[in-house]
Design a protein around this motif. Structure first.
Motif, PDB file in Angstrom:
ATOM      1  N   LYS A 144       7.902  -2.187  17.368  1.00 58.41           N
ATOM      2  CA  LYS A 144       7.536  -0.880  17.936  1.00 58.41           C
ATOM      3  C   LYS A 144       6.704  -0.997  19.216  1.00 58.41           C
ATOM      4  O   LYS A 144       5.775  -0.224  19.450  1.00 58.41           O
ATOM      5  CB  LYS A 144       6.769  -0.061  16.894  1.00 58.41           C
TER       6      LYS A 144
ATOM      7  N   GLN B 262       8.909   4.688  12.735  1.00 58.45           N
ATOM      8  CA  GLN B 262      10.008   3.766  12.987  1.00 58.45           C
ATOM      9  C   GLN B 262      10.620   4.098  14.353  1.00 58.45           C
ATOM     10  O   GLN B 262      10.283   5.108  14.971  1.00 58.45           O
ATOM     11  CB  GLN B 262      11.073   3.888  11.902  1.00 58.45           C
TER      12      GLN B 262
ATOM     13  N   TYR C 142      10.395   6.955  19.256  1.00 58.46           N
ATOM     14  CA  TYR C 142       9.695   6.824  17.981  1.00 58.46           C
ATOM     15  C   TYR C 142      10.101   7.987  17.089  1.00 58.46           C
ATOM     16  O   TYR C 142      10.431   9.073  17.555  1.00 58.46           O
ATOM     17  CB  TYR C 142       8.182   6.852  18.191  1.00 58.46           C
TER      18      TYR C 142
ATOM     19  N   CYS D  52      11.766  -5.328  14.389  1.00 53.40           N
ATOM     20  CA  CYS D  52      11.213  -4.447  15.430  1.00 53.40           C
ATOM     21  C   CYS D  52       9.712  -4.284  15.246  1.00 53.40           C
ATOM     22  O   CYS D  52       9.227  -3.985  14.157  1.00 53.40           O
ATOM     23  CB  CYS D  52      11.895  -3.084  15.374  1.00 53.40           C
TER      24      CYS D  52
ATOM     25  N   LYS E 100      14.072   4.869  16.664  1.00 56.82           N
ATOM     26  CA  LYS E 100      15.390   5.482  16.506  1.00 56.82           C
ATOM     27  C   LYS E 100      16.220   5.247  17.762  1.00 56.82           C
ATOM     28  O   LYS E 100      15.724   5.366  18.883  1.00 56.82           O
ATOM     29  CB  LYS E 100      15.241   6.983  16.266  1.00 56.82           C
TER      30      LYS E 100
ATOM     31  N   ARG F 256      19.093   2.313  14.799  1.00 63.60           N
ATOM     32  CA  ARG F 256      17.720   1.796  14.851  1.00 63.60           C
ATOM     33  C   ARG F 256      17.769   0.291  15.107  1.00 63.60           C
ATOM     34  O   ARG F 256      18.787  -0.350  14.835  1.00 63.60           O
ATOM     35  CB  ARG F 256      16.983   2.069  13.547  1.00 63.60           C
TER      36      ARG F 256
ATOM     37  N   ARG G  43       9.341   8.222   9.716  1.00 63.19           N
ATOM     38  CA  ARG G  43      10.272   7.684   8.738  1.00 63.19           C
ATOM     39  C   ARG G  43      10.672   8.731   7.696  1.00 63.19           C
ATOM     40  O   ARG G  43      11.765   8.679   7.149  1.00 63.19           O
ATOM     41  CB  ARG G  43       9.654   6.470   8.031  1.00 63.19           C
TER      42      ARG G  43
ATOM     43  N   SER H 295       7.591  -7.418   8.727  1.00 65.78           N
ATOM     44  CA  SER H 295       8.936  -6.847   8.861  1.00 65.78           C
ATOM     45  C   SER H 295       9.438  -6.330   7.520  1.00 65.78           C
ATOM     46  O   SER H 295      10.062  -5.274   7.438  1.00 65.78           O
ATOM     47  CB  SER H 295       9.908  -7.897   9.411  1.00 65.78           C
TER      48      SER H 295
ATOM     49  N   ASP I 275       7.373  -3.206   6.510  1.00 71.28           N
ATOM     50  CA  ASP I 275       7.351  -2.127   7.501  1.00 71.28           C
ATOM     51  C   ASP I 275       7.976  -0.841   6.975  1.00 71.28           C
ATOM     52  O   ASP I 275       7.700   0.245   7.479  1.00 71.28           O
ATOM     53  CB  ASP I 275       8.080  -2.575   8.777  1.00 71.28           C
ATOM     54  N   ARG I 276       8.823  -0.932   5.972  1.00 77.05           N
ATOM     55  CA  ARG I 276       9.470   0.259   5.402  1.00 77.05           C
ATOM     56  C   ARG I 276       8.453   1.222   4.804  1.00 77.05           C
ATOM     57  O   ARG I 276       8.767   2.388   4.556  1.00 77.05           O
ATOM     58  CB  ARG I 276      10.486  -0.138   4.338  1.00 77.05           C
TER      59      ARG I 276
ATOM     60  N   SER J 260       5.677   1.949   6.387  1.00 77.02           N
ATOM     61  CA  SER J 260       5.026   2.596   7.520  1.00 77.02           C
ATOM     62  C   SER J 260       5.617   3.981   7.746  1.00 77.02           C
ATOM     63  O   SER J 260       6.800   4.223   7.475  1.00 77.02           O
ATOM     64  CB  SER J 260       5.217   1.741   8.778  1.00 77.02           C
TER      65      SER J 260
END
Length: 389
Positions: A312, A271, A327, A310, A273, A305, A330, A262, A265-266, A268
């Protein structure tokens, strides 16, 4: 229709290469390849019909993979050691398979002490430290915490049990924030304890999946207490609570890798929406989310978000009657007032092929195919062996 056919062809080629060709066209590889192609084709055409309809095939795949992985893993342990118990020689020779759940526990001690605290080989093994760290890095940059809902061979147990009942007997929506806070509190406790003890504390005391993989022999009071904890956590968090709440409670409360994923994940490229203009606040997405990543404030405050946990999975997309969840890349830039915003494909086929949802599902399933093939083919071979005899 054309884009779905193209995707099905590309995935079939990938499956035939990694599953069939890499396993010399064995009967087991052909059976598993047929299963994978069926799952992906049905998922792709279901998504084309309506966004979110394909999640049932994700559920089926992950649940089957979980059982198949553990069956193959246990068979290997018994063949090598004679039982599922961890032997002293395996510990002293650092021969234990390195588990992805241990990654956040070993990183901080590695940076400080320059040593791996998990008794596994650095390389030269199918689950060596180097290979698992590489897989984690690639996963982080692509699907991120989507690992938990698409690829994790442990999460499939909860995924299967949470669909045993049609409706939740216990509703935890009002406690989603507290559940997330507990997970991160427990995560930082595990990291600190692992650093202080220079040992993987979660693996030694709290991992419920010891019950279906390998475990330390019960030869002392501490090992007896640990075994009781393993059994209780598996029955409680992996079996009972997912049935009662329809949530993945071990993933949402205890798993240190889930909390770590988590946080990372930023990085990745994908993300989720939530379109606040379309959202009517029905909270069906929050009820459907198995990771407690959407709560009342998420919707009321129009955050746009889900929360940080999350994974996904796409369950919220299927549950939303307004189709307000999707989806998204990002790195997508918001449109500016001058109209020079993000570019999009005019051709509908290319637009569908390169949409965030399509690319995410293709990437996640490709990852799952590669990760699962070896274990599942072993399990299928064992099943064939039973009937052939």
């Amino acid at each position: 229709m054309i884009s779905s056919l193209i995707l099905s062809f590309l995935m079939s080629f990938l499956i035939l290469f990694f599953v069939v060709l890499m396993n010399n066209f064995s009967i087991a590889s052909l059976i598993y390849a047929a299963f994978l192609i069926f799952i992906f084709v049905r998922m792709t055409f279901a998504e084309k019909k309506s966004d979110g309809n394909g999640v049932i095939y994700r559920r089926i795949f992950q649940s089957v993979f979980a059982v198949g992985f553990c069956a193959a893993f246990i068979a290997d342990l018994i063949a090598e050691r004679g039982s599922m118990a961890i032997t002293s020689s395996a510990m002293s020779n650092a021969e234990l398979p390195f588990c992805h759940i241990a990654i956040p526990q070993v990183l901080t001690p590695l940076l400080i002490t320059k040593s791996i605290i998990f008794p596994a080989r650095i390389s030269g093994h199918y689950a060596a430290v180097a290979s698992m760290l590489l897989i984690w890095l690639i996963c982080t940059l692509t699907v991120g915490r989507g690992w938990c809902s698409w690829i994790c061979f442990y999460g499939g147990w909860e995924e299967g049990f949470r669909h045993v009942s049609k409706k939740p007997r216990i509703k935890v929506l009002a406690k989603n924030k507290e559940i997330r806070e507990f997970q991160f509190g427990f995560f930082f406790f595990i990291i600190l304890a692992s650093l202080c003890e220079l040992a993987c504390i979660y693996c030694e005391w709290f991992c419920p999946f010891k019950l279906v993989t390998e475990y330390s022999p019960v030869n002392s009071i501490p090992s007896l207490i640990a075994t009781i904890l393993f059994v209780g956590l598996f029955l409680g968090l992996v079996v009972l609570l997912p049935i009662l709440t329809k949530k993945r409670m071990q993933c949402s409360t205890l798993c240190p890798f889930g909390a770590f994923a988590s946080l990372t994940d930023r990085f990745s490229i994908f993300q989720m929406k939530i379109d606040s203009e379309k959202c009517v606040g029905c909270m069906k997405c929050a009820s459907a989310c198995p990771f407690n990543a959407i709560d009342i404030k998420t919707i009321q405050e129009k955050k746009g978000r889900p929360e940080i946990t999350c994974a996904k999975c796409g369950e919220c997309i299927k549950a939303c009657p307004q189709k307000a969840i999707s989806y998204e890349f990002r790195f997508t830039q918001k449109k500016s007032g001058c109209g020079c915003g993000k570019k999009s494909f005019s051709n509908p086929v290319f637009k569908d092929l390169f949409s965030p949802g399509t690319l995410f599902r293709f990437a996640a399933f490709s990852f799952a195919v590669i990760m699962s093939s070896g274990f599942m083919i072993k399990t299928i071979n064992m099943i064939i062996g039973v009937f052939v005899k």
